[in-house]
Design an enzyme around this catalytic site. Structure first.
Site, PDB file in Angstrom:
ATOM      1  N   LYS A 132       0.841  -1.188   0.031  1.00 24.49           N
ATOM      2  CA  LYS A 132       0.064   0.144  -0.014  1.00 24.49           C
ATOM      3  C   LYS A 132       0.748   1.312  -0.002  1.00 24.49           C
ATOM      4  O   LYS A 132       0.468   2.283  -0.636  1.00 24.49           O
ATOM      5  CB  LYS A 132      -0.870   0.080   1.222  1.00 24.49           C
ATOM      6  CG  LYS A 132      -2.023  -1.054   1.071  1.00 24.49           C
ATOM      7  CD  LYS A 132      -3.182  -0.675   1.974  1.00 24.49           C
ATOM      8  CE  LYS A 132      -4.421  -1.979   1.432  1.00 24.49           C
ATOM      9  NZ  LYS A 132      -5.409  -1.885   2.521  1.00 24.49           N
ATOM     10  N   LYS A 143      -4.639  -9.269  -5.697  1.00 26.75           N
ATOM     11  CA  LYS A 143      -5.644  -9.849  -5.107  1.00 26.75           C
ATOM     12  C   LYS A 143      -6.815  -8.652  -5.465  1.00 26.75           C
ATOM     13  O   LYS A 143      -6.631  -7.610  -5.626  1.00 26.75           O
ATOM     14  CB  LYS A 143      -5.197  -9.479  -3.492  1.00 26.75           C
ATOM     15  CG  LYS A 143      -6.334 -10.133  -2.618  1.00 26.75           C
ATOM     16  CD  LYS A 143      -6.079  -9.475  -1.178  1.00 26.75           C
ATOM     17  CE  LYS A 143      -6.206  -8.077  -0.881  1.00 26.75           C
ATOM     18  NZ  LYS A 143      -7.089  -7.668   0.471  1.00 26.75           N
ATOM     19  N   LYS A 168     -11.551  -4.036  -2.360  1.00 23.92           N
ATOM     20  CA  LYS A 168     -12.676  -3.227  -2.600  1.00 23.92           C
ATOM     21  C   LYS A 168     -12.115  -1.768  -2.908  1.00 23.92           C
ATOM     22  O   LYS A 168     -13.136  -1.059  -3.549  1.00 23.92           O
ATOM     23  CB  LYS A 168     -13.512  -3.207  -1.451  1.00 23.92           C
ATOM     24  CG  LYS A 168     -12.795  -2.627   0.043  1.00 23.92           C
ATOM     25  CD  LYS A 168     -13.652  -2.440   1.066  1.00 23.92           C
ATOM     26  CE  LYS A 168     -13.527  -3.805   1.978  1.00 23.92           C
ATOM     27  NZ  LYS A 168     -12.264  -3.619   2.622  1.00 23.92           N
TER      28      LYS A 168
HETATM   29  N1  AQP Z   1      -9.327 -10.816  -2.578  1.00 26.24           N
HETATM   30  C1  AQP Z   1      -9.908 -11.618  -1.382  1.00 26.24           C
HETATM   31  N2  AQP Z   1      -9.873 -12.848  -1.241  1.00 26.24           N
HETATM   32  C2  AQP Z   1      -9.840 -13.530   0.083  1.00 26.24           C
HETATM   33  N3  AQP Z   1     -10.130 -12.894   0.773  1.00 26.24           N
HETATM   34  C3  AQP Z   1     -10.303 -11.459   1.065  1.00 26.24           C
HETATM   35  N4  AQP Z   1     -10.363 -10.299   1.942  1.00 26.24           N
HETATM   36  C4  AQP Z   1     -10.027  -9.138   1.400  1.00 26.24           C
HETATM   37  N5  AQP Z   1      -9.674  -9.302   0.286  1.00 26.24           N
HETATM   38  C5  AQP Z   1      -9.807 -10.654  -0.234  1.00 26.24           C
HETATM   39  C6  AQP Z   1     -10.440 -10.533   3.300  1.00 26.24           C
HETATM   40  O1  AQP Z   1     -11.510  -9.897   3.681  1.00 26.24           O
HETATM   41  C7  AQP Z   1     -11.395  -9.615   5.337  1.00 26.24           C
HETATM   42  C8  AQP Z   1     -11.562  -8.150   5.233  1.00 26.24           C
HETATM   43  O2  AQP Z   1     -10.626  -7.475   4.648  1.00 26.24           O
HETATM   44  P1  AQP Z   1     -10.337  -5.984   4.981  1.00 26.24           P
HETATM   45  O3  AQP Z   1     -11.270  -4.962   4.469  1.00 26.24           O
HETATM   46  O4  AQP Z   1     -10.245  -5.552   6.508  1.00 26.24           O
HETATM   47  O5  AQP Z   1      -9.018  -5.480   4.436  1.00 26.24           O
HETATM   48  P2  AQP Z   1      -8.232  -5.966   3.248  1.00 26.24           P
HETATM   49  O6  AQP Z   1      -7.722  -7.363   3.348  1.00 26.24           O
HETATM   50  O7  AQP Z   1      -7.239  -4.984   2.570  1.00 26.24           O
HETATM   51  O8  AQP Z   1      -9.437  -5.988   1.968  1.00 26.24           O
HETATM   52  P3  AQP Z   1      -9.531  -5.131   0.604  1.00 26.24           P
HETATM   53  O9  AQP Z   1     -10.800  -5.521   0.133  1.00 26.24           O
HETATM   54  O10 AQP Z   1      -8.307  -5.295  -0.098  1.00 26.24           O
HETATM   55  O11 AQP Z   1      -9.742  -3.667   1.301  1.00 26.24           O
HETATM   56  P4  AQP Z   1      -9.105  -2.595   0.889  1.00 26.24           P
HETATM   57  O12 AQP Z   1      -9.182  -2.247  -0.640  1.00 26.24           O
HETATM   58  O13 AQP Z   1      -9.724  -1.313   1.581  1.00 26.24           O
HETATM   59  O14 AQP Z   1      -7.529  -2.735   1.309  1.00 26.24           O
HETATM   60  C9  AQP Z   1     -10.105 -10.097   5.560  1.00 26.24           C
HETATM   61  O15 AQP Z   1     -10.078 -11.295   6.340  1.00 26.24           O
HETATM   62  C10 AQP Z   1      -9.362 -10.424   4.367  1.00 26.24           C
HETATM   63  O16 AQP Z   1      -8.477 -11.509   4.412  1.00 26.24           O
END
Ligand code: AQP
Length: 339
Positions: free
Chosen positions: A118, A201, A204
């Site tokens: 990030k 990955k 969101k």
């Molecule tokens: N692509 C993914 N595949 C499987 N699990 C995923 N998780 C996120 N993306 C995937 C799981 O969702 C939970 C919550 O994640 P988070 O929102 O706290 O943070 P993150 O992992 O950084 O998710 P994002 O969607 O990528 O958010 P942003 O874009 O805001 O950084 C966790 O259990 C994560 O493993």
């Protein structure tokens, strides 16, 4: 020391309300939260304090926090069984996070892959300190509840290791205080990749149009995204760790994570089929997952007062445990108790 009521091991997990939840959040986290909720004493929070490690629009953050809580319930979390709450409603998260931040070696924090990924996308001088300290806050979330298990996608495994290491460090310095948590990854779907770029990955907060399937995508739109997913120029439909086959592997993984079918059965079913057939099958299972979830979500968002009452009850239950643990940790660290 047993801080828990009853014999059920405790589970804690959360999702950042940093955007609309994706099918990655659902398959990596939410689906297993639902699956374990009767077996464990579960605490599920909307982690808004984590979301502000990136700049958020205030009105949008408030809205996404409510929407995320509604999505937890729409996905199958029963608030009569599991405790659903908002992280910032419990000040103990911020307080313990500071105490843990003071103990977290910079070297450990700089090694975190999420920080490296990030921060690489931003100019050095604009990277917020919160992004670096994110794992200490996550450790506080988990340790406050003496969680035994943390169901997450595998991108969070390194933060779980960090949490264990930090808890051990605290216990060693100040005496047994925290329970060491174990990670819980789903058998399939622990890392769903972007449909437009299957080597990254699914996230969101990634802006490109065909990257993610959002849980609130109209099913016909989700279907289009699957049909446009990047694959390769070969024909064979098999699970594979070959980076060149990551697109097909990702589609098969989504299919498996939704249907729970064994690998061999899936490969046999697609043995003499083409990529178009695979995409149609994935699109069907995705649409069938989204439809009931969205119906329930819309009901919940329209039910005046319901969500607030769930979050209020959740806050009360969570606060009781979190405040006890915080007091214990403060005492161990040597803070003078207020008279
Ligand atoms: N692509 C993914 N595949 C499987 N699990 C995923 N998780 C996120 N993306 C995937 C799981 O969702 C939970 C919550 O994640 P988070 O929102 O706290 O943070 P993150 O992992 O950084 O998710 P994002 O969607 O990528 O958010 P942003 O874009 O805001 O950084 C966790 O259990 C994560 O493993």
């Amino acid at each position: 020391m047993s801080p828990k009521n009853g014999n059920k091991p405790r589970v804690l997990s959360g999702i950042q309300p940093s955007g609309n939840l994706t099918i990655g959040n659902y398959l990596g986290a939410l689906k297993q939260w639902v699956a374990v909720q009767h077996e464990y004493d579960c605490f599920y929070c909307v982690v808004d304090l984590h979301a502000i490690t990136a700049v958020q629009d205030p009105a949008e953050l408030r809205l996404k926090t409510r929407e995320s809580a509604a999505m937890y319930i729409a996905a199958g979390i029963d608030p009569e069984v599991s405790t659903v709450f908002v992280q910032s409603h419990i000040p103990a998260h911020s307080e313990l996070a500071w105490m843990l931040t003071c103990m977290a070696p910079l070297g450990w924090l700089h090694r975190m892959t999420q920080f490296k990924d990030k921060s690489a996308k931003q100019a050095q001088e604009s990277i917020g300190a919160g992004l670096l300290n994110y794992p200490s806050l996550m450790a506080a979330d988990i340790l406050l509840y003496h969680a035994d298990f943390v169901p997450v996608g595998d991108d969070q495994n390194q933060h779980l290791e960090f949490t264990r290491d930090l808890a051990q460090r605290f216990n060693h310095l100040y005496g047994e205080t925290f329970t060491l948590p174990s990670v819980m990854n789903p058998a399939a779907g622990a890392r769903i990749m972007g449909l437009d770029n299957p080597t990254a990955k699914m996230s969101k907060s990634e802006a490109s149009e065909n990257h993610a399937i959002f849980l609130l995508d109209d099913p016909s739109r989700a279907r289009k995204k699957v049909m446009r997913a990047v694959t390769d120029s070969r024909r064979e439909i098999r699970f594979s760790q070959d980076p060149e086959r990551a697109g097909v592997n990702n589609l098969l993984t989504i299919y498996q994570a939704i249907t729970n079918e064994p690998t061999e059965a899936i490969q046999a079913a697609f043995a003499d089929k083409g990529y178009g057939d695979l995409k149609r099958a994935v699109a069907d299972t995705v649409a069938a997952t989204l439809q009931p979830l969205q119906t329930r979500y819309n009901e919940l968002m329209n039910e005046a007062g319901y969500l607030d009452s769930v979050l209020k009850i959740g806050r009360e239950k969570a606060a009781e445990i979190a405040e006890d643990t915080l007091k214990l940790a403060q005492d161990r660290m040597g803070f003078l108790a207020p008279s």
